[in-house]
Design a protein around this motif. Structure first.
Motif, PDB file in Angstrom:
ATOM      1  N   ALA A  91       8.077 -18.311  -9.939  1.00  0.00           N
ATOM      2  CA  ALA A  91       9.099 -18.002  -8.931  1.00  0.00           C
ATOM      3  C   ALA A  91       8.791 -18.713  -7.616  1.00  0.00           C
ATOM      4  O   ALA A  91       9.688 -19.282  -6.978  1.00  0.00           O
ATOM      5  CB  ALA A  91       9.179 -16.491  -8.727  1.00  0.00           C
ATOM      6  N   VAL A  92       7.524 -18.709  -7.232  1.00  0.00           N
ATOM      7  CA  VAL A  92       7.162 -19.370  -5.972  1.00  0.00           C
ATOM      8  C   VAL A  92       7.408 -20.873  -6.075  1.00  0.00           C
ATOM      9  O   VAL A  92       7.890 -21.505  -5.131  1.00  0.00           O
ATOM     10  CB  VAL A  92       5.687 -19.084  -5.617  1.00  0.00           C
ATOM     11  CG1 VAL A  92       5.240 -19.945  -4.452  1.00  0.00           C
ATOM     12  CG2 VAL A  92       5.503 -17.610  -5.293  1.00  0.00           C
ATOM     13  N   GLU A 109       6.316 -16.407   2.807  1.00  0.00           N
ATOM     14  CA  GLU A 109       6.132 -17.502   1.854  1.00  0.00           C
ATOM     15  C   GLU A 109       7.036 -18.674   2.225  1.00  0.00           C
ATOM     16  O   GLU A 109       6.622 -19.841   2.159  1.00  0.00           O
ATOM     17  CB  GLU A 109       6.434 -17.021   0.434  1.00  0.00           C
ATOM     18  CG  GLU A 109       6.201 -18.059  -0.651  1.00  0.00           C
ATOM     19  CD  GLU A 109       4.738 -18.449  -0.803  1.00  0.00           C
ATOM     20  OE1 GLU A 109       3.880 -17.581  -0.543  1.00  0.00           O
ATOM     21  OE2 GLU A 109       4.451 -19.608  -1.153  1.00  0.00           O
ATOM     22  N   ILE A 110       8.270 -18.358   2.605  1.00  0.00           N
ATOM     23  CA  ILE A 110       9.204 -19.414   3.011  1.00  0.00           C
ATOM     24  C   ILE A 110       8.628 -20.220   4.176  1.00  0.00           C
ATOM     25  O   ILE A 110       8.675 -21.450   4.196  1.00  0.00           O
ATOM     26  CB  ILE A 110      10.559 -18.804   3.441  1.00  0.00           C
ATOM     27  CG1 ILE A 110      11.260 -18.144   2.251  1.00  0.00           C
ATOM     28  CG2 ILE A 110      11.449 -19.870   4.071  1.00  0.00           C
ATOM     29  CD1 ILE A 110      11.988 -19.105   1.372  1.00  0.00           C
ATOM     30  N   CYS A 140      13.643 -24.901  -1.340  1.00  0.00           N
ATOM     31  CA  CYS A 140      13.473 -25.225   0.076  1.00  0.00           C
ATOM     32  C   CYS A 140      13.601 -26.722   0.305  1.00  0.00           C
ATOM     33  O   CYS A 140      14.217 -27.165   1.279  1.00  0.00           O
ATOM     34  CB  CYS A 140      12.108 -24.721   0.570  1.00  0.00           C
ATOM     35  SG  CYS A 140      12.067 -22.945   0.858  1.00  0.00           S
ATOM     36  N   ILE A 141      13.046 -27.493  -0.611  1.00  0.00           N
ATOM     37  CA  ILE A 141      13.178 -28.948  -0.502  1.00  0.00           C
ATOM     38  C   ILE A 141      14.646 -29.349  -0.596  1.00  0.00           C
ATOM     39  O   ILE A 141      15.146 -30.138   0.210  1.00  0.00           O
ATOM     40  CB  ILE A 141      12.360 -29.644  -1.614  1.00  0.00           C
ATOM     41  CG1 ILE A 141      10.869 -29.419  -1.397  1.00  0.00           C
ATOM     42  CG2 ILE A 141      12.683 -31.131  -1.666  1.00  0.00           C
ATOM     43  CD1 ILE A 141       9.990 -29.919  -2.536  1.00  0.00           C
ATOM     44  N   ASN A 167       7.795 -24.168   4.115  1.00  0.00           N
ATOM     45  CA  ASN A 167       8.445 -25.106   5.026  1.00  0.00           C
ATOM     46  C   ASN A 167       7.443 -25.877   5.868  1.00  0.00           C
ATOM     47  O   ASN A 167       7.637 -27.055   6.154  1.00  0.00           O
ATOM     48  CB  ASN A 167       9.458 -24.371   5.917  1.00  0.00           C
ATOM     49  CG  ASN A 167      10.804 -24.275   5.232  1.00  0.00           C
ATOM     50  OD1 ASN A 167      11.617 -25.186   5.337  1.00  0.00           O
ATOM     51  ND2 ASN A 167      11.030 -23.197   4.483  1.00  0.00           N
ATOM     52  N   GLN A 168       6.390 -25.196   6.227  1.00  0.00           N
ATOM     53  CA  GLN A 168       5.352 -25.902   6.979  1.00  0.00           C
ATOM     54  C   GLN A 168       4.771 -27.018   6.111  1.00  0.00           C
ATOM     55  O   GLN A 168       4.536 -28.131   6.577  1.00  0.00           O
ATOM     56  CB  GLN A 168       4.256 -24.910   7.353  1.00  0.00           C
ATOM     57  CG  GLN A 168       3.367 -25.401   8.483  1.00  0.00           C
ATOM     58  CD  GLN A 168       2.440 -24.301   8.956  1.00  0.00           C
ATOM     59  OE1 GLN A 168       2.318 -23.261   8.301  1.00  0.00           O
ATOM     60  NE2 GLN A 168       1.797 -24.509  10.081  1.00  0.00           N
ATOM     61  N   GLU A 169       4.620 -26.669   4.844  1.00  0.00           N
ATOM     62  CA  GLU A 169       4.027 -27.624   3.903  1.00  0.00           C
ATOM     63  C   GLU A 169       4.920 -28.847   3.697  1.00  0.00           C
ATOM     64  O   GLU A 169       4.480 -29.981   3.856  1.00  0.00           O
ATOM     65  CB  GLU A 169       3.833 -26.899   2.563  1.00  0.00           C
ATOM     66  CG  GLU A 169       2.418 -26.933   2.034  1.00  0.00           C
ATOM     67  CD  GLU A 169       2.216 -28.194   1.235  1.00  0.00           C
ATOM     68  OE1 GLU A 169       1.178 -28.840   1.453  1.00  0.00           O
ATOM     69  OE2 GLU A 169       3.095 -28.549   0.422  1.00  0.00           O
ATOM     70  N   ILE A 170       6.152 -28.590   3.327  1.00  0.00           N
ATOM     71  CA  ILE A 170       7.008 -29.696   2.896  1.00  0.00           C
ATOM     72  C   ILE A 170       7.541 -30.515   4.055  1.00  0.00           C
ATOM     73  O   ILE A 170       8.061 -31.608   3.858  1.00  0.00           O
ATOM     74  CB  ILE A 170       8.211 -29.194   2.054  1.00  0.00           C
ATOM     75  CG1 ILE A 170       9.128 -28.296   2.873  1.00  0.00           C
ATOM     76  CG2 ILE A 170       7.733 -28.486   0.808  1.00  0.00           C
ATOM     77  CD1 ILE A 170      10.347 -27.816   2.107  1.00  0.00           C
ATOM     78  N   ARG A 171       7.443 -30.005   5.259  1.00  0.00           N
ATOM     79  CA  ARG A 171       8.001 -30.750   6.398  1.00  0.00           C
ATOM     80  C   ARG A 171       6.915 -31.198   7.343  1.00  0.00           C
ATOM     81  O   ARG A 171       7.197 -31.540   8.498  1.00  0.00           O
ATOM     82  CB  ARG A 171       8.974 -29.840   7.156  1.00  0.00           C
ATOM     83  CG  ARG A 171      10.193 -29.475   6.354  1.00  0.00           C
ATOM     84  CD  ARG A 171      10.948 -28.319   6.992  1.00  0.00           C
ATOM     85  NE  ARG A 171      12.360 -28.628   7.102  1.00  0.00           N
ATOM     86  CZ  ARG A 171      13.364 -27.807   6.782  1.00  0.00           C
ATOM     87  NH1 ARG A 171      13.101 -26.600   6.321  1.00  0.00           N
ATOM     88  NH2 ARG A 171      14.597 -28.172   6.913  1.00  0.00           N
TER      89      ARG A 171
END
Lengths: 130, 130, 130, 130
Positions: A91-92, B115-116, A99-100, B120-124
């Motif tokens: 799920a994560v 988690e969101i 989100c991407i 978001n911190q990760e992917i951006r």
DNA sequence: GTGGTCTAGACCACA
DNA sequence: GTGGTCTAGACCACT
């Protein structure tokens, strides 16, 4: 009450699973409630009984419902105890993908967070009608 | 740079798409950057060229990349012009499904929001392409 | 005294059979002892009388009990006369399946043997009917 | 290699599952080995492909095999990590039932233990041909 | 009546 | 080619 879309890319049996989970979260389906029989649900949704059966079997595997031989299926009275690490991980991972995707569609973090709040208010709103 | 998991239940071509989108978000792949050719990418990832080709075609349909016959594929210099309402709707629908799933796995809203934020911190984290 | 689990995947009538056999092994049910009537047993266990009836019929077929019309059912005074080779074969086959299952769940032979000893101590603890 | 009995009271898909588990224990099916495709296995066993598919899906759920989209199914290279408590409990419960049944058929503990040893020697005998 | 299993045959997505 | 899903229709065990 049920929203099944035959044309969706999501398998019908998964849609059934999600509908039941959502009704459970909203407390519309309460512990020990009886679900419609496989045949009845199938005719309600205009799908094949096997498809409903597959959904029910998966729900039982996930301990959402309990099926009693010759009697039918019932919402699990035990508030979900066992947590499946694999399912959480899956799920994560999907959350990340989305989100991407949303970022690419121009959504910033704030907008996503707001949507999450909306969704959670929606799917959990039944909390008081016990 | 790429993370392809052949055992995942997510189609490989989708994984390629998501990887490229993520690299774009992180500003590692910049506008006009050239992508590896289909064959090169296929050998890099040890997957079938048809799979890469399918990913590139879908990326072009989504205007993430532009393919020039005989020259190769390039990141689209125009940042996110067209917004596909269908895709937004699909993504939000999936977001909803995942919230239901996570709720059933015991996550409350706060945990999901956290988690969101992490994601978001990760992917951006490239940070400058907003 | 009886342990019926309506949620088990084991048929209720089989559970009744096994319970009676176990009580017999433990010497709690002795030869010529009278069993509760079908209706009484059904109400004791909160199950359908047909289910109890099916269990009694099977027990009679296996010569564990003897039913006298108008009198009721009684434990067979002749201890284990006929040995049904088919039943032995079936049981050994199931034993094999379970050994495979347990082996796959990480149990070595020693652990299985130990469990068997525990079980036998448990089910035969009446101890005098051998 | 496979022993499927259409007339058995045990479902065909379970027989397939058990056969594969046994071959795995005997080390005849080794990690990463490819299984026959669903259709091939179905024709080998003269059963319907859906039946084989059901068996494979359950085996994947139990992490015995891994199915890769468009490629086929393979023995799981990871030596079974996750242990399902429910499955262990179920197996032990069945073990108990069989001990009761065998006791009623005149087997004493010693005879059961001997049989267990025989079975284990049988199902695990492949251990050296790696 | 209930769910579980199986078949035959179809269509689809993925590699 | 691969597996996944779905339908239609059948039979069976259990309650």
């Amino acid at each position: 009450m049920f929203q099944i879309n035959i044309m969706s890319d999501q398998p019908i049996y998964e849609q059934i699973i999600n509908n039941i989970k959502e009704l459970s979260l909203k407390n519309i389906l309460k512990p020990n409630d009886k679900l419609p029989s496989v045949r009845k649900m199938a005719s309600l949704l205009s799908v094949n009984p096997n498809t409903v059966s597959k959904a029910y079997q998966e729900l039982e595997r996930q301990e959402v419902i309990i099926t009693v031989r010759g009697r039918g299926s019932f919402m699990n009275p035990d508030t979900d105890i066992s947590v499946d690490k694999n399912r959480v991980g899956e799920a994560v991972k999907k959350l990340r993908e989305i989100c991407i995707e949303l970022a690419h569609l121009g959504w910033n973090e704030e907008k996503i967070l707001k949507e999450i709040k909306n969704i959670n208010q929606e799917i959990r709103k039944g909390g008081k009608n016990d």
